[in-house]
Design an enzyme around this catalytic site. Structure first.
Site, short mmCIF file in Angstrom:
data_model
loop_
_atom_site.label_atom_id
_atom_site.label_comp_id
_atom_site.label_asym_id
_atom_site.label_seq_id
_atom_site.Cartn_x
_atom_site.Cartn_y
_atom_site.Cartn_z
N HIS A 199 -17.62 -6.71 37.47
CA HIS A 199 -17.32 -7.37 36.20
C HIS A 199 -17.90 -8.78 36.14
O HIS A 199 -18.36 -9.23 35.10
CB HIS A 199 -15.80 -7.42 35.98
CG HIS A 199 -15.24 -6.10 35.61
ND1 HIS A 199 -14.04 -5.64 36.04
CD2 HIS A 199 -15.75 -5.12 34.83
CE1 HIS A 199 -13.82 -4.43 35.56
NE2 HIS A 199 -14.85 -4.10 34.82
N GLU A 440 -32.41 13.14 35.32
CA GLU A 440 -32.13 12.21 36.41
C GLU A 440 -31.82 12.91 37.72
O GLU A 440 -31.46 12.28 38.71
CB GLU A 440 -30.99 11.25 36.02
CG GLU A 440 -29.73 11.91 35.53
CD GLU A 440 -28.68 10.92 35.04
OE1 GLU A 440 -28.75 9.73 35.34
OE2 GLU A 440 -27.74 11.38 34.35
N ASP A 464 -30.95 7.17 38.86
CA ASP A 464 -30.47 8.30 39.65
C ASP A 464 -31.61 9.15 40.18
O ASP A 464 -31.58 9.60 41.32
CB ASP A 464 -29.49 9.15 38.83
CG ASP A 464 -28.11 8.54 38.83
OD1 ASP A 464 -27.63 8.19 39.91
OD2 ASP A 464 -27.53 8.37 37.74
N CYS A 511 -34.62 5.62 30.08
CA CYS A 511 -33.58 4.60 29.94
C CYS A 511 -33.14 4.05 31.29
O CYS A 511 -32.22 3.24 31.36
CB CYS A 511 -32.39 5.15 29.15
SG CYS A 511 -31.65 6.60 29.91
C1 PEP Z 1 -30.11 6.35 35.28
O1 PEP Z 1 -29.55 7.01 36.16
O2 PEP Z 1 -31.30 5.97 35.34
C2 PEP Z 1 -29.36 5.92 34.08
C3 PEP Z 1 -29.94 5.31 33.07
O3 PEP Z 1 -28.02 6.15 34.07
P1 PEP Z 1 -26.96 5.23 34.86
O4 PEP Z 1 -27.67 4.02 35.37
O5 PEP Z 1 -25.89 4.92 33.88
O6 PEP Z 1 -26.52 6.16 35.96
MG MG Z 2 -27.65 7.99 35.79
#
Ligand code: PEP
Ligand code: MG
Length: 591
Positions: A199, A440, A464, A511
């Site tokens: 946080h 992912e 991931d 993303c």
């Molecule tokens: C990822 O795994 O790249 C992703 C965008 O999801 P998170 O970071 O929320 O696991």
């Molecule tokens: Mg992820």
């Protein structure tokens, strides 16, 4: 203290992990909380009621203080972040906790301080021993609550003698500390422990305070009060007692960064397109509604990833369908006319609630869509809320942590059933709402052709994907230097996924954090990526690179990148291009 006065001390440079971008150059303020005393005192039976009243009053005072912190947080960063402090208020109001402390005072005939200390310590040590990163971070909240109540019992306040414009150095900071420090215009932060998802880190980024975690060496031990320090929140470098040469070098970087921010604002209204007119989309990754104004500020073309589980975690519970609908409607209204992508709750891994089950390998365990399929009521209420919100603007639903095609089909069946349910109830929704998946997990990237036939879009989650392809835990600082998205195996899977998506005519974005890495922009573009979804502050930087080369040039870089044998040689290929484009190179702080 004069900037040039480093009292003849020798310059020292340390490598940490940058958790909030920017540069801070200022004298250090060593922040340590004096631990409130909680020695045991024996009470006579007639003293016990007075002691319990003392406890009640102390809890009230602590709650009052926390509510004040929450209101400052709300004013500065918005209501979602204030929930962190509300969670602490909830601990103070929890009847189980209050009854346990009162019972301890009565049964042990002891003072309130001791009772609070023992009761909360027991709880905290269980959380800390859990081996779960999220639980360990939450343990800090309980620790903060405990210290606050003890101080309150002793009528002591946390005296912050901090002067303005300092870099705060601390073993650990709570989110509340950061909010209070921001009132003293703290320029930067160095913490010994914490995680990028803690946080305090989220708060540092939200407040725009450059920050790093020292990792493995204790900043608090090596820095002395008033030592000049430089915090490089991009690379995680900390310089203590910088030489005048280093100081000059960083002043230049700081000026370049401000200039870059200025130049970037000139790009704001220009499209993300290459010199020969190939257009891509730059979207935002967000968590909370307080971040929505950044969509307009950085001209994001929609939201490529809304991590809906963050609200769940901030509140410590699942939102009701109506609460979700209110939140999603607010998001869609702020994002229109662009699309907003709601990722179904992605719990598990390092994102679990304190009452979650302990797993030996949480990243290989009960995560994402696996939890959703096992908890149909959670899934159903979220699908209902997203569908109902879809009338307020272009909406996409995204499934996290997919591994098997059966998971996608099961979620699609649930969506189809929910549509019938809503139609019967006479509730409006967009019947053409797009459904996509996170790519992912390697199994999905490898079988991308099959998955592309089932969905409307892909979003590549490199955070991931990289950890699963390279067998490197994304949250473990011992192997942090081995987590490398530039590894050719990761790049080949990304390229394969993009090609498969385009063969089947679907949209493919990214993303994961890699989308925000400027070194990767030329070849991700050349691979044909349709959208980059990044934290809004990174949008201008990526746009600048996209606007400085042709699509043909990007494709040539990609071709060369994809035949390399290791990450080092990939970097070499990219560096050559940046080397020929010095103006861009100079503007990139991450290199
Ligand atoms: C990822 O795994 O790249 C992703 C965008 O999801 P998170 O970071 O929320 O696991
Ligand atoms: Mg992820």
């Amino acid at each position: 203290m004069e900037e040039s006065d480093t009292s003849g001390k020798v310059e020292q440079i340390f490598q940490g992990i940058g958790i909030s971008p920017g540069f801070a150059i200022a004298p250090a303020y060593l922040f340590s909380r004096t631990k409130p005393l909680s020695l045991r005192k024996h009470l006579n039976p007639e003293e016990i009621p007075t002691e319990q009243t003392r406890l009640d009053e102390a809890l009230e005072r602590a709650k009052y203080e926390l509510k004040k912190v929450a209101s400052v947080a709300e004013e500065k960063i918005g209501s979602e972040s204030a929930h962190i402090f509300e969670a602490q208020v909830q601990i103070l109001e929890d009847p189980v906790f209050i009854n346990a402390v009162n019972a301890f005072i009565l049964n042990e005939a002891c003072n309130a301080e001791y009772a609070v200390q023992v009761t909360l310590e027991h709880h905290i040590s269980q959380m800390e021993a859990s081996g779960n990163a999220y639980l360990r971070e939450r343990a800090q909240e309980f620790q903060d609550v405990k210290d606050r109540v003890l101080r309150s019992l002793q009528q002591k306040r946390l005296i912050s003698k901090i002067q303005q414009h300092r870099v705060v150095v601390a073993q650990n900071l709570s989110a509340a500390d950061l909010v209070l420090f921001s009132k003293r215009q703290v320029l930067g932060c160095v913490m010994d422990i914490g995680g990028t998802t803690s946080h305090a880190s989220i708060m540092a980024r939200a407040l725009g305070v450059p920050a790093l975690i020292s990792v493995g060496w204790q900043a608090e031990r090596v820095i002395e009060e008033d030592d000049w320090v430089i915090v490089d929140g991009f690379s995680g470098i900390l310089v203590i007692n910088p030489s005048s040469e280093t100081m000059r070098e960083y002043r230049v970087k700081q000026a370049q960064y401000s200039k870059l921010l200025e130049q970037q604002s000139e790009l704001k209204d220009l499209p993300a397109e290459t010199l020969d007119g190939h257009r891509v989309h730059l979207r935002a990754n967000i968590e909370f509604s307080a971040e929505l104004p950044q969509l307009v500020e950085y001209r994001a073309e929609g939201i490529g990833l809304l991590r809906t589980e963050m609200t769940y975690l901030a509140q410590g519970r699942a939102l009701t369908e109506e609460e979700q609908l209110t939140f999603y409607k607010e998001v869609l209204e702020a994002t229109a006319p662009f699309v907003a992508t709601f990722r179904l709750i992605d719990l598990g891994g390092d994102k679990v609630l304190p009452l979650g089950k302990h797993e030996p390998n949480p990243f290989l365990g009960w995560r994402g869509v696996r939890i959703l399929l096992d908890r149909q009521s959670l899934l159903r209420s979220q699908i209902r809320a997203i569908l109902r919100a879809s009338v307020y603007g272009p909406t996409r639903l995204m499934i996290p942590m997919v591994t098997n095609i059966g998971e996608v089909r099961a979620i699609k069946r649930m969506i189809a059933r929910t549509k019938i349910e809503l139609a019967v109830e006479g509730k409006a929704f967009d019947s053409k709402m797009q459904v996509g998946i996170m790519v992912e997990v390697p199994s999905v990237a490898l079988m991308a052709d099959l998955f592309a036939e089932e969905v409307d879009f892909f979003s590549i989650g490199t955070n991931d994907l990289t950890q699963y392809v390279l067998a490197v835990d994304r949250g473990n600082d011992l192997v942090a230097n081995r987590f490398d998205e530039m590894h050719p195996a990761v790049l080949q899977l990304i390229a394969h996924t993009i090609q498969a998506a385009h063969r089947k005519g679907i949209f493919v974005g990214m993303c994961g954090e890699f989308a925000a890495n400027p070194l990767a922009t030329p070849f991700l573009l050349g691979m044909g990526l349709d959208a980059f979804s990044v934290s809004p502050v990174f949008i201008p930087q990526i746009k600048r690179i996209i606007r400085s080369l042709t699509y043909q040039e990007a494709k040539e870089i990609t071709e060369r990148v994809l035949i390399q044998q290791d990450a080092r040689s990939v970097r070499k290929v990219v560096s050559e291009w940046f080397g020929q484009n010095q103006d861009i190179l100079a503007s990139l702080m991450k290199i």
